[in-house]
Structure formats: C-alpha cells, structure tokens
Design a protein around this motif. Structure first.
Motif, mmCIF file in Angstrom:
data_model
loop_
_atom_site.group_PDB
_atom_site.id
_atom_site.type_symbol
_atom_site.label_atom_id
_atom_site.label_comp_id
_atom_site.label_asym_id
_atom_site.label_seq_id
_atom_site.Cartn_x
_atom_site.Cartn_y
_atom_site.Cartn_z
ATOM 1 N N UNK A 101 17.976 -8.175 0.589
ATOM 2 C CA UNK A 101 18.037 -6.749 0.266
ATOM 3 C C UNK A 101 16.791 -6.315 -0.493
ATOM 4 N N UNK A 102 16.338 -7.142 -1.435
ATOM 5 C CA UNK A 102 15.162 -6.781 -2.228
ATOM 6 C C UNK A 102 13.913 -6.697 -1.357
ATOM 7 N N UNK A 103 13.717 -7.661 -0.472
ATOM 8 C CA UNK A 103 12.542 -7.635 0.397
ATOM 9 C C UNK A 103 12.609 -6.439 1.344
ATOM 10 N N UNK A 104 13.788 -6.155 1.874
ATOM 11 C CA UNK A 104 13.942 -5.022 2.784
ATOM 12 C C UNK A 104 13.625 -3.705 2.072
ATOM 13 N N UNK A 105 14.094 -3.562 0.829
ATOM 14 C CA UNK A 105 13.862 -2.319 0.088
ATOM 15 C C UNK A 105 12.406 -2.171 -0.319
ATOM 16 N N UNK A 106 11.751 -3.268 -0.636
ATOM 17 C CA UNK A 106 10.341 -3.184 -1.020
ATOM 18 C C UNK A 106 9.480 -2.671 0.132
ATOM 19 N N UNK A 107 9.887 -2.945 1.351
ATOM 20 C CA UNK A 107 9.149 -2.443 2.502
ATOM 21 C C UNK A 107 9.315 -0.939 2.672
ATOM 22 N N UNK A 108 10.316 -0.351 2.001
ATOM 23 C CA UNK A 108 10.575 1.094 2.101
ATOM 24 C C UNK A 108 10.366 1.801 0.775
ATOM 25 N N UNK A 187 25.515 -6.951 4.551
ATOM 26 C CA UNK A 187 24.507 -6.949 3.489
ATOM 27 C C UNK A 187 23.718 -5.645 3.514
ATOM 28 N N UNK A 188 23.308 -5.198 4.693
ATOM 29 C CA UNK A 188 22.583 -3.930 4.804
ATOM 30 C C UNK A 188 23.452 -2.760 4.361
ATOM 31 N N UNK A 189 24.722 -2.755 4.790
ATOM 32 C CA UNK A 189 25.614 -1.666 4.405
ATOM 33 C C UNK A 189 25.775 -1.617 2.887
ATOM 34 N N UNK A 190 25.961 -2.786 2.257
ATOM 35 C CA UNK A 190 26.098 -2.826 0.798
ATOM 36 C C UNK A 190 24.812 -2.381 0.110
ATOM 37 N N UNK A 191 23.677 -2.743 0.683
ATOM 38 C CA UNK A 191 22.391 -2.356 0.095
ATOM 39 C C UNK A 191 22.241 -0.847 0.057
ATOM 40 N N UNK A 192 22.547 -0.180 1.147
ATOM 41 C CA UNK A 192 22.418 1.275 1.193
ATOM 42 C C UNK A 192 23.502 1.968 0.367
ATOM 43 N N UNK A 193 24.647 1.300 0.189
ATOM 44 C CA UNK A 193 25.710 1.901 -0.610
ATOM 45 C C UNK A 193 25.441 1.786 -2.101
ATOM 46 N N UNK A 194 24.764 0.712 -2.523
ATOM 47 C CA UNK A 194 24.612 0.422 -3.949
ATOM 48 C C UNK A 194 23.299 0.932 -4.512
ATOM 49 N N UNK A 195 22.201 0.713 -3.789
ATOM 50 C CA UNK A 195 20.877 0.926 -4.370
ATOM 51 C C UNK A 195 20.396 2.364 -4.225
ATOM 52 N N UNK A 196 19.903 2.935 -5.322
ATOM 53 C CA UNK A 196 19.294 4.264 -5.275
ATOM 54 C C UNK A 196 17.904 4.219 -4.666
ATOM 55 N N UNK A 197 17.331 3.006 -4.523
ATOM 56 C CA UNK A 197 16.000 2.874 -3.925
ATOM 57 C C UNK A 197 16.045 2.884 -2.402
ATOM 58 N N UNK A 198 17.227 2.807 -1.827
ATOM 59 C CA UNK A 198 17.338 2.749 -0.370
ATOM 60 C C UNK A 198 17.237 4.155 0.212
ATOM 61 N N UNK A 199 16.196 4.445 0.999
ATOM 62 C CA UNK A 199 16.080 5.783 1.595
ATOM 63 C C UNK A 199 17.108 5.983 2.700
ATOM 64 N N UNK A 200 17.612 7.182 2.794
ATOM 65 C CA UNK A 200 18.623 7.516 3.789
ATOM 66 C C UNK A 200 18.106 8.589 4.734
ATOM 67 N N UNK A 201 18.653 8.684 5.931
ATOM 68 C CA UNK A 201 18.348 9.833 6.797
ATOM 69 C C UNK A 201 18.816 11.129 6.134
ATOM 70 N N UNK A 202 18.159 12.211 6.456
ATOM 71 C CA UNK A 202 18.471 13.494 5.799
ATOM 72 C C UNK A 202 19.943 13.870 5.957
ATOM 73 N N UNK A 203 20.535 13.532 7.098
ATOM 74 C CA UNK A 203 21.928 13.913 7.319
ATOM 75 C C UNK A 203 22.884 13.185 6.384
ATOM 76 N N UNK A 204 22.463 12.054 5.825
ATOM 77 C CA UNK A 204 23.341 11.267 4.963
ATOM 78 C C UNK A 204 23.032 11.421 3.483
ATOM 79 N N UNK A 205 21.933 12.082 3.170
ATOM 80 C CA UNK A 205 21.538 12.195 1.756
ATOM 81 C C UNK A 205 22.620 12.890 0.931
ATOM 82 N N UNK A 206 23.261 13.898 1.493
ATOM 83 C CA UNK A 206 24.257 14.652 0.724
ATOM 84 C C UNK A 206 25.495 13.823 0.408
ATOM 85 N N UNK A 207 25.676 12.688 1.088
ATOM 86 C CA UNK A 207 26.849 11.845 0.838
ATOM 87 C C UNK A 207 26.584 10.757 -0.195
ATOM 88 N N UNK A 208 25.329 10.582 -0.604
ATOM 89 C CA UNK A 208 25.021 9.444 -1.454
ATOM 90 C C UNK A 208 25.657 9.550 -2.839
#
Length: 454
Positions: A101-108, A187-208
C-alpha cells in the motif's frame, strides 16, 4: 521548414506503468519474505534437512495470502499421509499489505484526484503481475522429507520391508492464486478506504468523508491491539523463557491472536478444537479452552477464557475504551455538519465490517494423519506438522495425527460489533461536539469593526 519530430508518449508511459506495478509486487514479496524468514528461523525451521527452508518459506507466503498447503506421501500401500493446512500467518500478511500500500501510494503522491481509468490500469497491471508471482510461488512451495516412524514395531516392519516413508507438502495452486488475487484487491480497497493520501476519481470524492474517518479509526484500533500483543509477547519471552519460539509467534501470527481478542472483548465467540501438541507457544487460557477432555469442539469467549485466567475479563474494558476512542477520532475527523445519527450508523457499519474481516482472516483448519497398514499411529502432535511446513525443530518424527480448528461465530459476532459501534459511535460524536473538527477555522472569520481583516 521541416517540422521537428516528436517522440510518441505512449510506450514510455506504458513501460513506466508496468515498472510501477512491478515495484509494488516486489516490495510486498520482499517484506513478506523477510518477516516470514525471520519468524521461521526463530521457530527452528533453519535446521530442516535436504534444503527444505526455501520451500517452507514459499509455503508460508502462500498461506499468508489465503492459500492452502496440502501434505501427501507415504510408502506405497504400507503408509499413507493425509493432511492440509488453511491458516493465514497474519503477521506476514500485514507486513506485505502495508508495504504494498505504501509503495502504491507513493507513486500517486501529490495528487488529490486521479482518473478512474488510470487507477484501474494501475491496479490491473499490479494484480496481473501479482498473479504471475503467485504461480511461481506455488511452484517453489513443495518439498518432501523422509519420515522415521515413531513406533518400534512400525520401524521394524518398515526396515524389514525396505520402505522409507516420506511426507511432502505443496501449495494448492488454484486456491493460492485465486484467493491470493482477491487478497490483493482487498488490500487496495482497504488502502483507498483508510488513507487520505489515496487519490480518488472525482465521482467518488464526495463519498470519502463518509468512509475514511471510521475506516481509519478502526485501523488504528487493530494497530493498537498489535502493539499491546507485541509488548505482551516480548515480556512473556523475557519472563518465561522459550524466547525464540515466542518471538516467532509474534512475527508470524501476532494478529491471529491479538485481533480475535478484540472480537472476544465485544462478546463474540470462536469455536475450535485442538488435538495433539500445537508446537509453538500460545496464551495458556486459549490452549486450555481448545483442548477439551473428549476432544470435542470448544467455545472461546470471555467466560470460557476467564475460567482459566481471570485476567481475560480485561478484554472487555480494553475493547470498549479503544472503540470509544476510535469513535471520537472518527467524529473529530468528520465535518461538524455530519449528524450524530449519521456518524453512529457509519461507525456501526465500519465496526461490523472490521469484525467480519477479522473473523474471516483468523479461521484455521489444520488436520493431518499418518497411518500404517490402515492403523493410525499415536498422537504425534500438530507441532510435528508445523515443524515441517510452518517452522519447527525438524521434519516430522513420529508423525501421528492431530488437528487444530478455529472458526468465528459470525452470525452473532457481526451484529454484536454493529451494536457496539452504534453505541460508541453515538458517545464519540457527543464528545466530539466540544472540540474543533478537522478543517474548521479557529476563529469566527468576522471582520472587525472599523477596519479590514488582517
């Protein structure tokens, strides 16, 4: 005038994408292999004969992503082995998940929003390379050992017949690859659910804001249980000896012991059974509850654990305090516009999902037996099996029969978790009304009379 030629941007970008995916996969495998290798070495697997350590390491990684390991072998019609292990050494799993998760997020990094197509492409490439790595892993997770029979009569018969029983293990390919792929998606789903550093598509930003505060808070609860368990394990190793094997449990299976304590503290129960010796040290109350006099199924809960150690009652207040603190943190990280009822429901759902995942991750099914001419040998202990596959003091010697099962009672655990989440979510939101929420201005923002705001 001749126009300057421009190099197409497609291939370099595509190559970079595959290199990024490869970096995620390799980082996860290296982290998992490092934790597993150290844990197995501490457990004694470094003494395995015939160069079996790399194969045992590969088998442990296969188990860590949800795969299963099967034992087979024997000596023709004289002796036969039947066995299987399905248990996740979650210490290895968590290490790999966090690093990937950390390596994936660092790339973004430095990005608040990312296109859905780009994210799906990154995830798809990573999953594809991960599945390829799992295929290679299953090919390396196989080995065979010669098994000296543990009975004098059996030894004499096998010697007279010139038979040398062998037991081998191999990772089940379809299970390891299939569940291992689902593990990475989780693991990817948990990463996007937990981390504020994970960028989301615009359509999902309002759900974060509805998902991330409670998900992050519950993740901190799980980390707190790991910290408590690690300190307890180290103190136990120092105070009661057998330090190497105790530290092996901490590295390989700390979440397997610490996270069910969270559910049990909330009133959830696990059913299980232990026949034979476990091989690696576990908390004495747990071992005592699992080992019933008639070999039948036992219920693991607050009451049954407290019958063997009254300190087990502390699991209840620890779970309550940590869950209330998590609810307060989740409310503080949410906008003040979120209503109390909304926060309570969101936190209840997050708690229920957390306990559900803990239950699924901590299931254990390990069973084996060696029979000679159809007659089962004496109880050699499950530690013999773990010695060959999960790190013990050598190959199975006197391999008999043994089993360990551990299954959560999810139909009661999940509703109990939801109820606790609803209660603590309400109390946490009430407490958070008296503090400044994340993102709020410290002042009123009004312009003073007689002048401009400075």
């Amino acid at each position: 005038m001749r126009q300057p030629t421009t190099r197409a941007a497609g291939p370099p970008g595509a190559v970079r994408g595959w290199l990024d995916a490869l970096a995620v996969v390799l980082a996860g495998l290296v982290a998992m292999a490092a934790v597993a290798a150290l844990g197995l070495w501490l457990a004694g697997a470094g003494d395995l004969p015939d160069g079996g350590f790399p194969s045992v390491l590969a088998a442990t990684l296969a188990l860590a992503v949800g795969g299963s390991v099967l034992l087979d072998g024997g000596a023709g019609g004289f002796a036969a082995v039947g066995a299987g292990i399905s248990a996740m050494p979650l210490g290895v799993s968590v290490a790999g998940a966090v690093v990937m998760a950390e390596v994936f997020l660092r790339q973004l990094r430095f990005r608040a929003v990312a296109g859905g197509g780009e994210l799906l492409g990154r995830i798809g490439r990573t999953v594809l390379l991960w599945l390829l790595a799992l295929v290679l892993l299953t090919l390396g997770a196989r080995h065979s050992f010669a098994v000296p029979l543990g009975d004098d009569l059996a030894q004499s018969i096998s010697g007279a017949l010139g038979l040398t029983p062998e037991v081998g293990f191999h990772a089940d390919g379809p299970t390891t690859v299939g569940i291992g792929g689902a593990w990475l998606l989780l693991v990817f789903a948990a990463t996007f659910a937990v981390s504020r550093r994970a960028p989301l598509p615009r359509a999902l930003v309002r759900h974060q804001l509805a998902v991330r505060p409670p998900a992050f808070a519950l993740w901190l609860v799980l980390l707190a249980y790991l910290a408590i368990g690690a300190v307890t394990g180290v103190l136990t190793a120092l105070a009661h000896g057998d330090a190497r094997r105790t530290l092996a449990v901490v590295l390989l299976a700390l979440p397997d012991l610490a996270w069910p304590a969270f559910g049990i503290g909330l009133g959830a129960e696990w059913h299980g059974r232990l026949v034979g010796a476990l091989g690696l040290p576990v908390p004495q109350p747990l071992s005592a509850v699992l080992r019933t006099s008639d070999g039948g199924q036992a219920t693991i809960g607050l009451g049954t654990l407290a019958e063997h150690d009254a300190r087990s009652w502390w699991l209840l207040p620890i779970a309550a305090v940590l869950l209330l603190a998590a609810a307060f943190l989740a409310a503080r990280r949410s906008p003040r516009t979120v209503r109390l009822r909304q926060h309570a429901v969101r936190f209840a759902l997050a708690t229920a999902v957390t306990v559900l995942l803990v239950g699924l991750w901590t299931r254990v099914d390990a069973d084996y037996g060696l029979s000679v001419l159809g007659v089962g040998l004496g109880q050699g202990g499950l530690g013999d099996l773990l010695g060959a596959v999960l790190g013990g003091n050598g190959p199975p010697a006197g391999l008999g029969g043994g089993s360990l099962t551990l299954r959560p009672v999810l139909w009661t655990a999940v509703p109990l978790a939801a109820g606790w989440g609803l209660l603590t979510g309400t109390l946490g939101a009430l407490l958070a009304t008296r503090v400044r929420h994340r993102g709020e201005a410290t002042g009123t923002g009004r312009v003073p009379k007689g002048g401009a705001a400075g």
